[in-house]
Write a protein that holds these residues in place. Structure first.
Motif, mmCIF file in Angstrom:
data_model
loop_
_atom_site.group_PDB
_atom_site.id
_atom_site.type_symbol
_atom_site.label_atom_id
_atom_site.label_comp_id
_atom_site.label_asym_id
_atom_site.label_seq_id
_atom_site.Cartn_x
_atom_site.Cartn_y
_atom_site.Cartn_z
ATOM 1 N N GLN A 122 0.804 -1.219 0.000
ATOM 2 C CA GLN A 122 0.000 0.000 0.000
ATOM 3 C C GLN A 122 0.840 1.273 0.000
ATOM 4 O O GLN A 122 0.399 2.304 -0.499
ATOM 5 N N THR A 137 -11.674 7.747 12.484
ATOM 6 C CA THR A 137 -10.802 8.047 11.349
ATOM 7 C C THR A 137 -9.824 6.925 11.063
ATOM 8 O O THR A 137 -9.464 6.694 9.897
ATOM 9 N N ASP A 172 -11.178 4.674 8.467
ATOM 10 C CA ASP A 172 -11.751 5.260 7.254
ATOM 11 C C ASP A 172 -11.021 4.719 6.029
ATOM 12 O O ASP A 172 -9.781 4.727 5.968
ATOM 13 N N GLY A 173 -11.792 4.243 5.064
ATOM 14 C CA GLY A 173 -11.196 3.795 3.811
ATOM 15 C C GLY A 173 -10.596 2.410 3.840
ATOM 16 O O GLY A 173 -10.020 1.965 2.839
ATOM 17 N N ASP A 228 -11.088 -1.170 3.328
ATOM 18 C CA ASP A 228 -12.146 -1.916 2.645
ATOM 19 C C ASP A 228 -12.573 -3.169 3.398
ATOM 20 O O ASP A 228 -13.742 -3.560 3.341
#
Length: 344
Positions: A52, A295, A298-299, A301
């Motif tokens: 990533q 937070t 967040d994102g 998956d």
């Protein structure tokens, strides 16, 4: 202390908490699941981060134009430096560049290093360092490890080397314990451009560096061990770390009151310092802290509701560290924000 410096202090306190949480999770796995499971977990965490972060990080740090071995080594030097990790970089030639993590090792803070098997440390190298050549499409790039601090050597060190031929998977990480890195010269090390990395950005990146490990680790734990076992391991680790770190965290957040009101303010300050919205309400018989977002996940998956158990464990542990009569409850829909923390 200025408002900005107060914010930076809070960010660093959060970084210390999450740093400890990640290290603690590895030790929890070593002691509760055994070395093999802990090593597989560390491998997956670092491989996931490598996939990533590495290539995008080369662009962010302005390293893409460099030879692969040099780019990989400079990436590890600069990215770890941003996170507050002691690291050294030594250029030898365009096809060979060293990195060295001298003591004390960031990831195994304090006495934690005594509980880390060599296999777990090797899994970190397998997950990240051995895969940089693959990520760059340069299959001749591998990593040669010459020392491991968990084995009693004076640091973790090794070098990236680009061979003239593609390396087989088992050749991308090898050990050469008879070799030793050259002496580090700080004057020859790369530096971040000040204009694009001012102190406010560095301070936030320092916090995010530590939090990123937990962001990666929680879903990996769920996928590897299943949601029931992972929820237990995440909560247990969070609670142990929260209890141990309350006395360090509270002054950094500026909330040291050891009563219900003081803990409710500390919880609000912690969530705010994590970039989570947090509203404090007096309910008459206690307090509620309404957290509008989480937070950290967040994102992500593949985030599972069980991931929330690590945050719940941290809060439970901090409450216990604050005072034995402080009780915290959490309500949420399917383990997702908004989260309502009741403090009584």
């Amino acid at each position: 202390m200025s408002e900005r410096e107060t914010q930076w202090r809070r960010w660093r306190s959060v970084a210390d908490l999450y740093h400890a949480c990640f290290t603690g999770l590895i030790l929890t796995l070593v002691s509760r699941r055994g070395t093999a499971d802990a090593a597989e977990f560390v491998f997956r965490v670092f491989r996931r981060q490598q996939q990533q972060r590495f290539v995008a990080g080369l662009d962010k740090l302005g390293l893409r134009h460099l030879p692969p071995a040099v780019a990989a080594a400079q990436y590890h030097y600069l990215s770890n430096w941003i996170g507050g990790v002691h690291v050294e970089y030594i250029y030898e030639n365009d096809r060979k560049a060293w990195i060295r993590y001298p003591p004390p090792r960031w990831i195994w803070r304090g006495t934690a290093i005594c509980g880390v098997p060599g296999e777990v440390s090797r899994a970190m190298l397998r997950g990240w360092h051995a895969n940089n050549g693959v990520a760059l499409g340069r299959l001749g790039l591998g990593f040669v490890c010459t020392k491991q601090s968990v084995d009693g050597q004076d640091g973790l060190e090794g070098y990236y080397h680009e061979a003239d031929h593609p390396l087989d998977p088992d050749q991308r990480l090898v050990f050469a314990r008879h070799l030793e890195a050259p002496v580090f010269d700080p004057a020859k090390a790369p530096a971040l451009p000040v204009e694009s990395w001012p102190r406010p950005r560095l301070e936030k990146a320092y916090r995010n560096y530590a939090m990123e490990y937990v962001r990666t680790a929680a879903p990996v734990a769920v996928q590897l061990f299943g949601p029931i076992d992972a929820a237990y391991l995440l909560h247990l680790t969070g609670k142990l770390i929260g209890m141990q770190y309350y006395d360090e965290l509270a002054p950094g957040l500026g909330e040291t009151g050891r009563d219900v009101a003081g803990f409710a303010r500390l919880l609000q300050a912690l969530l705010t310092a994590q970039d989570d919205s947090a509203e404090l309400c007096d309910t008459g018989d206690g307090f509620e802290v309404r957290q509008g977002r989480w937070t950290l996940m967040d994102g992500v998956d593949d985030a599972h509701p069980a991931c929330l158990r690590v945050l719940e464990g941290l809060v439970d542990g901090l409450a216990a560290g604050c005072g034995r009569r402080i009780h915290v409850g959490l309500s949420s829909a399917a383990g997702a924000p908004p989260l309502v923390w009741s403090v009584r």
